[in-house]
Design a protein around this motif. Structure first.
Motif, PDB file in Angstrom:
ATOM      1  N   VAL A  77      14.613  -9.778   4.494  1.00 19.60           N
ATOM      2  CA  VAL A  77      13.235  -9.373   4.197  1.00 19.60           C
ATOM      3  C   VAL A  77      12.999  -8.035   4.864  1.00 19.60           C
ATOM      4  O   VAL A  77      13.187  -7.884   6.076  1.00 19.60           O
ATOM      5  CB  VAL A  77      12.223 -10.408   4.722  1.00 19.60           C
ATOM      6  CG1 VAL A  77      10.794  -9.928   4.474  1.00 19.60           C
ATOM      7  CG2 VAL A  77      12.455 -11.764   4.074  1.00 19.60           C
ATOM      8  N   THR A  78      12.595  -7.031   4.070  1.00 14.36           N
ATOM      9  CA  THR A  78      12.370  -5.688   4.601  1.00 14.36           C
ATOM     10  C   THR A  78      11.112  -5.085   3.981  1.00 14.36           C
ATOM     11  O   THR A  78      10.615  -5.565   2.961  1.00 14.36           O
ATOM     12  CB  THR A  78      13.555  -4.758   4.273  1.00 14.36           C
ATOM     13  OG1 THR A  78      13.714  -4.683   2.847  1.00 14.36           O
ATOM     14  CG2 THR A  78      14.844  -5.237   4.914  1.00 14.36           C
ATOM     15  N   GLU A  79      10.616  -4.024   4.600  1.00 17.55           N
ATOM     16  CA  GLU A  79       9.552  -3.207   4.006  1.00 17.55           C
ATOM     17  C   GLU A  79      10.178  -1.867   3.677  1.00 17.55           C
ATOM     18  O   GLU A  79      10.707  -1.186   4.556  1.00 17.55           O
ATOM     19  CB  GLU A  79       8.378  -3.036   4.974  1.00 17.55           C
ATOM     20  CG  GLU A  79       7.221  -2.240   4.371  1.00 17.55           C
ATOM     21  CD  GLU A  79       5.957  -2.259   5.226  1.00 17.55           C
ATOM     22  OE1 GLU A  79       5.010  -1.514   4.904  1.00 17.55           O
ATOM     23  OE2 GLU A  79       5.910  -3.023   6.214  1.00 17.55           O
ATOM     24  N   ARG A  80      10.133  -1.482   2.423  1.00 24.36           N
ATOM     25  CA  ARG A  80      10.837  -0.280   1.991  1.00 24.36           C
ATOM     26  C   ARG A  80      10.066   0.433   0.883  1.00 24.36           C
ATOM     27  O   ARG A  80       9.082  -0.092   0.362  1.00 24.36           O
ATOM     28  CB  ARG A  80      12.246  -0.610   1.536  1.00 24.36           C
ATOM     29  CG  ARG A  80      12.336  -1.775   0.542  1.00 24.36           C
ATOM     30  CD  ARG A  80      13.767  -2.084   0.211  1.00 24.36           C
ATOM     31  NE  ARG A  80      13.941  -3.327  -0.567  1.00 24.36           N
ATOM     32  CZ  ARG A  80      15.041  -3.647  -1.201  1.00 24.36           C
ATOM     33  NH1 ARG A  80      16.091  -2.819  -1.169  1.00 24.36           N
ATOM     34  NH2 ARG A  80      15.139  -4.785  -1.862  1.00 24.36           N
ATOM     35  N   GLY A 114       0.834  -1.202   0.000  1.00 25.99           N
ATOM     36  CA  GLY A 114       0.000   0.000   0.000  1.00 25.99           C
ATOM     37  C   GLY A 114       0.870   1.254   0.000  1.00 25.99           C
ATOM     38  O   GLY A 114       2.060   1.217   0.332  1.00 25.99           O
ATOM     39  N   GLY A 115       0.247   2.369  -0.394  1.00 20.51           N
ATOM     40  CA  GLY A 115       1.000   3.616  -0.462  1.00 20.51           C
ATOM     41  C   GLY A 115       2.104   3.511  -1.488  1.00 20.51           C
ATOM     42  O   GLY A 115       1.866   3.232  -2.652  1.00 20.51           O
ATOM     43  N   ASP A 116       3.332   3.668  -1.029  1.00 21.63           N
ATOM     44  CA  ASP A 116       4.483   3.573  -1.932  1.00 21.63           C
ATOM     45  C   ASP A 116       5.520   2.612  -1.370  1.00 21.63           C
ATOM     46  O   ASP A 116       6.723   2.813  -1.521  1.00 21.63           O
ATOM     47  CB  ASP A 116       5.097   4.977  -2.119  1.00 21.63           C
ATOM     48  CG  ASP A 116       5.968   5.071  -3.356  1.00 21.63           C
ATOM     49  OD1 ASP A 116       5.640   4.414  -4.377  1.00 21.63           O
ATOM     50  OD2 ASP A 116       6.993   5.786  -3.315  1.00 21.63           O
ATOM     51  N   THR A 117       5.030   1.537  -0.722  1.00 19.80           N
ATOM     52  CA  THR A 117       5.957   0.613  -0.077  1.00 19.80           C
ATOM     53  C   THR A 117       5.782  -0.819  -0.582  1.00 19.80           C
ATOM     54  O   THR A 117       4.709  -1.218  -1.052  1.00 19.80           O
ATOM     55  CB  THR A 117       5.776   0.616   1.453  1.00 19.80           C
ATOM     56  OG1 THR A 117       4.451   0.187   1.774  1.00 19.80           O
ATOM     57  CG2 THR A 117       6.022   1.994   2.032  1.00 19.80           C
ATOM     58  N   VAL A 118       6.854  -1.597  -0.455  1.00 16.34           N
ATOM     59  CA  VAL A 118       6.868  -2.990  -0.863  1.00 16.34           C
ATOM     60  C   VAL A 118       7.602  -3.805   0.196  1.00 16.34           C
ATOM     61  O   VAL A 118       8.530  -3.316   0.842  1.00 16.34           O
ATOM     62  CB  VAL A 118       7.564  -3.154  -2.236  1.00 16.34           C
ATOM     63  CG1 VAL A 118       9.024  -2.706  -2.169  1.00 16.34           C
ATOM     64  CG2 VAL A 118       7.473  -4.590  -2.742  1.00 16.34           C
ATOM     65  N   ILE A 119       7.156  -5.037   0.398  1.00 16.67           N
ATOM     66  CA  ILE A 119       7.853  -5.972   1.280  1.00 16.67           C
ATOM     67  C   ILE A 119       8.506  -7.002   0.375  1.00 16.67           C
ATOM     68  O   ILE A 119       7.833  -7.657  -0.420  1.00 16.67           O
ATOM     69  CB  ILE A 119       6.890  -6.666   2.252  1.00 16.67           C
ATOM     70  CG1 ILE A 119       6.099  -5.638   3.064  1.00 16.67           C
ATOM     71  CG2 ILE A 119       7.635  -7.615   3.180  1.00 16.67           C
ATOM     72  CD1 ILE A 119       4.931  -6.237   3.844  1.00 16.67           C
ATOM     73  N   ASP A 120       9.818  -7.120   0.490  1.00 19.95           N
ATOM     74  CA  ASP A 120      10.506  -8.052  -0.406  1.00 19.95           C
ATOM     75  C   ASP A 120      11.716  -8.670   0.280  1.00 19.95           C
ATOM     76  O   ASP A 120      12.196  -8.182   1.307  1.00 19.95           O
ATOM     77  CB  ASP A 120      10.943  -7.349  -1.696  1.00 19.95           C
ATOM     78  CG  ASP A 120      12.044  -6.331  -1.450  1.00 19.95           C
ATOM     79  OD1 ASP A 120      11.957  -5.572  -0.456  1.00 19.95           O
ATOM     80  OD2 ASP A 120      13.011  -6.290  -2.239  1.00 19.95           O
ATOM     81  N   ALA A 121      12.180  -9.767  -0.312  1.00 21.03           N
ATOM     82  CA  ALA A 121      13.423 -10.398   0.140  1.00 21.03           C
ATOM     83  C   ALA A 121      14.458 -10.119  -0.944  1.00 21.03           C
ATOM     84  O   ALA A 121      14.345 -10.645  -2.058  1.00 21.03           O
ATOM     85  CB  ALA A 121      13.220 -11.902   0.319  1.00 21.03           C
TER      86      ALA A 121
END
Length: 277
Positions: free
Chosen positions: A262-265, A248-255
């Motif tokens: 694994v981070t949310e950035r 959501g917004g302008d963020t992504v959760i990725d490895a």
């Protein structure tokens, strides 16, 4: 020698006692010799007489007759109202597979929308001048049914309820967030330990009951490409050779290899968005 008395009193008739008399005693219990009216025997007579006409054989009325077994519906007559895509499971997928088999494929009818079903759907879409995306929506369902753009032969196929899509999307995001801090390791999907990018998305989607193919390129091909304005939490954010889960917004959760966990950035560059809704 004394002979039998054969004299009869005037006006009297002697009724012989024989089988009839005994029978009357048995039936009426009041047989009497002479000018006796045997009422009970006379009354019993009609009741013992056999009926002149045998009763008609019973007939089965329309209300009690066994209902006729309905003819089976066409295998492709109903796939439910939801879109079917890679990872879908259940009776609707079985109906889809049966309908595809009627159009010349030879799929196992197992209710699991995987690689073979995905490929068969794309082949069908291609041969019927439909959008080739591997997703079974109203147009593809209508073509499988022999015409029209509906799955049930009448009204327009209703979209899946928004609440269902949003709850699944949030479940995907929550599952991905639960793995923040796990290390990055190519080709792995070990909850609480390590993931690569497609391993994380496969894991997160599985928590929402959606089975994704394993690699990032397969996942991208299995979904439907959308614009960022159409994206909802839980959709995929895709770069060449990499992907993550839109939060959501302008963020992504990725490895990712960088920072190796694994981070949310914040989303970077110009990715595409892929949905499985």
């Amino acid at each position: 020698m004394t002979q039998n008395n054969t004299h009869r009193a005037f006006g009297r008739a002697i009724t012989p006692v024989g089988t009839t008399g005994r029978a009357l005693r048995n039936t009426g219990g009041a047989a009497v010799l002479g000018t006796v009216v045997i009422a009970s025997a006379l009354l019993a007579g009609p009741a013992q007489a056999a009926p002149a006409v045998s009763p008609a054989a019973p007939t089965i009325s329309a209300q009690t007759a066994a209902p006729a077994t309905p003819a089976p519906a066409h295998a492709g007559s109903a796939f439910g109202t939801e879109k079917l895509r890679w990872g879908s499971q259940g009776a609707s997928v079985e109906q889809l597979q049966t309908a595809l088999n009627e159009h010349g494929t030879s799929l196992e009818v197992d209710g699991k929308f995987g690689k073979l079903t995905h490929g068969a759907v794309k082949d069908f879409q291609r041969s019927h001048d439909l959008q080739v995306d591997g997703v079974v929506g109203p147009e593809t369902k209508g073509a499988l049914n022999g015409g029209g753009a509906t799955a049930s032969g009448g009204g327009t196929s209703a979209p899946a309820p928004a609440s269902s899509s949003s709850s699944s999307g949030q479940a995907i995001v929550d599952a991905a967030r639960s793995q923040i801090g796990a290390s990055y390791s190519w080709g792995t999907s070990k909850p609480g330990v390590s993931f690569d990018c497609s391993g994380l998305s496969s894991y997160a989607y599985a928590q929402a009951g959606i089975d994704l193919p394993r690699t990032s390129s397969q996942q991208e091909a299995a979904g439907t490409t959308i614009s960022k304005s159409e994206a909802q939490p839980g959709d995929l954010v895709v770069w060449p050779g990499h992907l993550g889960i839109y939060a959501g917004g302008d963020t992504v959760i990725d490895a990712g290899r960088s920072p190796g966990a694994v981070t949310e950035r914040t989303i970077w560059g110009n990715p595409t968005f892929v949905t499985f809704r």
